[in-house]
Design a protein around this motif. Structure first.
Motif, PDB file in Angstrom:
ATOM      1  N   ILE A  95       1.164  -0.639   0.180  1.00  0.00           N
ATOM      2  CA  ILE A  95       0.068  -0.066  -0.314  1.00  0.00           C
ATOM      3  C   ILE A  95       0.645   1.279   0.233  1.00  0.00           C
ATOM      4  N   SER A  96       0.562   2.279  -0.969  1.00  0.00           N
ATOM      5  CA  SER A  96       1.041   3.801  -1.210  1.00  0.00           C
ATOM      6  C   SER A  96       0.374   4.757  -1.313  1.00  0.00           C
ATOM      7  N   PRO A  97       1.067   5.658  -0.491  1.00  0.00           N
ATOM      8  CA  PRO A  97      -0.121   7.134  -0.013  1.00  0.00           C
ATOM      9  C   PRO A  97       0.160   7.981  -2.010  1.00  0.00           C
ATOM     10  N   ASN A  98       0.690   7.646  -2.736  1.00  0.00           N
ATOM     11  CA  ASN A  98       0.774   7.590  -3.958  1.00  0.00           C
ATOM     12  C   ASN A  98       0.793   6.939  -5.186  1.00  0.00           C
ATOM     13  N   VAL A  99       0.547   7.339  -6.497  1.00  0.00           N
ATOM     14  CA  VAL A  99       0.459   6.661  -7.856  1.00  0.00           C
ATOM     15  C   VAL A  99       2.130   6.902  -8.386  1.00  0.00           C
ATOM     16  N   ILE A 113      -0.566  -8.173  -4.295  1.00  0.00           N
ATOM     17  CA  ILE A 113      -1.213  -7.415  -4.570  1.00  0.00           C
ATOM     18  C   ILE A 113      -1.136  -5.733  -4.196  1.00  0.00           C
ATOM     19  N   SER A 114      -1.036  -5.016  -5.126  1.00  0.00           N
ATOM     20  CA  SER A 114      -1.318  -3.568  -5.492  1.00  0.00           C
ATOM     21  C   SER A 114      -2.463  -2.784  -5.173  1.00  0.00           C
ATOM     22  N   ILE A 115      -2.224  -1.528  -4.062  1.00  0.00           N
ATOM     23  CA  ILE A 115      -3.263  -0.841  -3.536  1.00  0.00           C
ATOM     24  C   ILE A 115      -1.792   0.553  -3.569  1.00  0.00           C
ATOM     25  N   PRO A 116      -2.310   1.157  -4.196  1.00  0.00           N
ATOM     26  CA  PRO A 116      -1.270   2.839  -3.950  1.00  0.00           C
ATOM     27  C   PRO A 116      -2.611   3.851  -3.565  1.00  0.00           C
ATOM     28  N   TYR A 128      -4.652   2.212 -12.181  1.00  0.00           N
ATOM     29  CA  TYR A 128      -5.284   0.879 -12.226  1.00  0.00           C
ATOM     30  C   TYR A 128      -4.660   0.132 -13.625  1.00  0.00           C
ATOM     31  N   ASN A 129      -3.983   0.873 -14.561  1.00  0.00           N
ATOM     32  CA  ASN A 129      -3.683   0.613 -16.011  1.00  0.00           C
ATOM     33  C   ASN A 129      -3.029   0.298 -16.085  1.00  0.00           C
ATOM     34  N   TRP A 130      -1.766   0.367 -14.821  1.00  0.00           N
ATOM     35  CA  TRP A 130      -0.185  -0.545 -14.396  1.00  0.00           C
ATOM     36  C   TRP A 130      -0.606  -1.048 -13.569  1.00  0.00           C
ATOM     37  N   GLY A 131      -1.289  -1.842 -12.960  1.00  0.00           N
ATOM     38  CA  GLY A 131      -1.605  -2.649 -12.546  1.00  0.00           C
ATOM     39  C   GLY A 131      -2.292  -2.883 -11.294  1.00  0.00           C
ATOM     40  N   ALA A 132      -2.612  -1.749 -10.439  1.00  0.00           N
ATOM     41  CA  ALA A 132      -3.302  -1.791  -8.959  1.00  0.00           C
ATOM     42  C   ALA A 132      -4.226  -3.122  -9.559  1.00  0.00           C
TER      43      ALA A 132
END
Length: 212
Positions: A95-99, A113-116, A128-132
């Motif tokens: 999980i990140s605070p940014n994209v 699992i990616s959650i930016p 989302y397009n980058w894979g989130a």
């Protein structure tokens, strides 16, 4: 990976553990788990390498102690390097605070699992397009329910979670408008209570979310 995503979606609430020492980690997570919260994000600190190492130690401890009964992730992940370090420690999601394209792609390449975190429609769609897998709207309470609801209109196919200013009194409002989950920090993982050793109070706070 699919199983981890489903556990996050089923869990609804991710407890954000920030600034809690590894020595208190097992009792903290145990209290959260006893209160029905099974997803925990341990955040990196940018203050020192020592604190980063303690985050990794905490993730490792949670994974070893709780196994599959708790889905553990790393938060405030800003670099691909920390993605790799979190993975090695046992983190299942990032999980990140940014994209950040590099962070998202590093996360996916390692099977996590990616959650930016995002604010604008452009950021949400880019992530989302980058894979989130899920995009975190942050700070959700400051953005407000009308903003979040309006944002969902044209991009209702992207799973969104609400983080920032969320607590037991308003988290269902975000779920009701279509968020797949929420992240809750100090309103749930209260540092003063933990430092005082009052883990029963942490359990009671967790039970307020009605997940058990």
């Amino acid at each position: 990976m699919a199983d981890t995503l489903q556990r996050i979606l089923d869990g609804k609430v991710v407890a954000i553990v920030r600034g809690i020492s590894s020595k208190d980690m097992i009792q903290t997570v145990e209290a959260l788990n006893d209160g029905g919260i099974t997803c925990v994000e341990v955040t990196f600190s940018l203050k020192s390498e020592e604190k980063c190492l303690d985050t990794l130690k905490s993730i490792r401890m949670i994974k070893e102690h709780f196994g599959d009964s708790v889905a553990v992730g790393a938060g405030t992940v800003l670099t691909p390097e920390n993605v790799s370090r979190a993975k090695e420690a046992g983190a299942e999601y990032i999980i990140s605070p940014n994209v950040d394209e590099a962070v998202i792609k590093a996360t996916k390449s390692l099977g996590m699992i990616s959650i930016p975190g995002a604010v604008t429609p452009s950021e949400v769609i880019a992530a989302y397009n980058w894979g989130a897998d899920i995009v975190k709207l942050f700070p959700a309470a400051s953005l407000g329910l009308p903003y979040v609801k309006a944002l969902m209109g044209p991009i209702d196919g992207i799973p969104l979670t609400a983080v920032g200013g969320v607590d037991a009194s308003n988290y269902r409002d975000f779920l009701d408008i279509g968020c797949v989950g929420v992240g809750v920090g100090g309103n749930l993982v209260n540092k003063k209570l933990i430092e005082a050793g009052d883990f029963e109070a942490i359990k009671k706070l967790a039970l307020e979310y009605g997940l058990k």
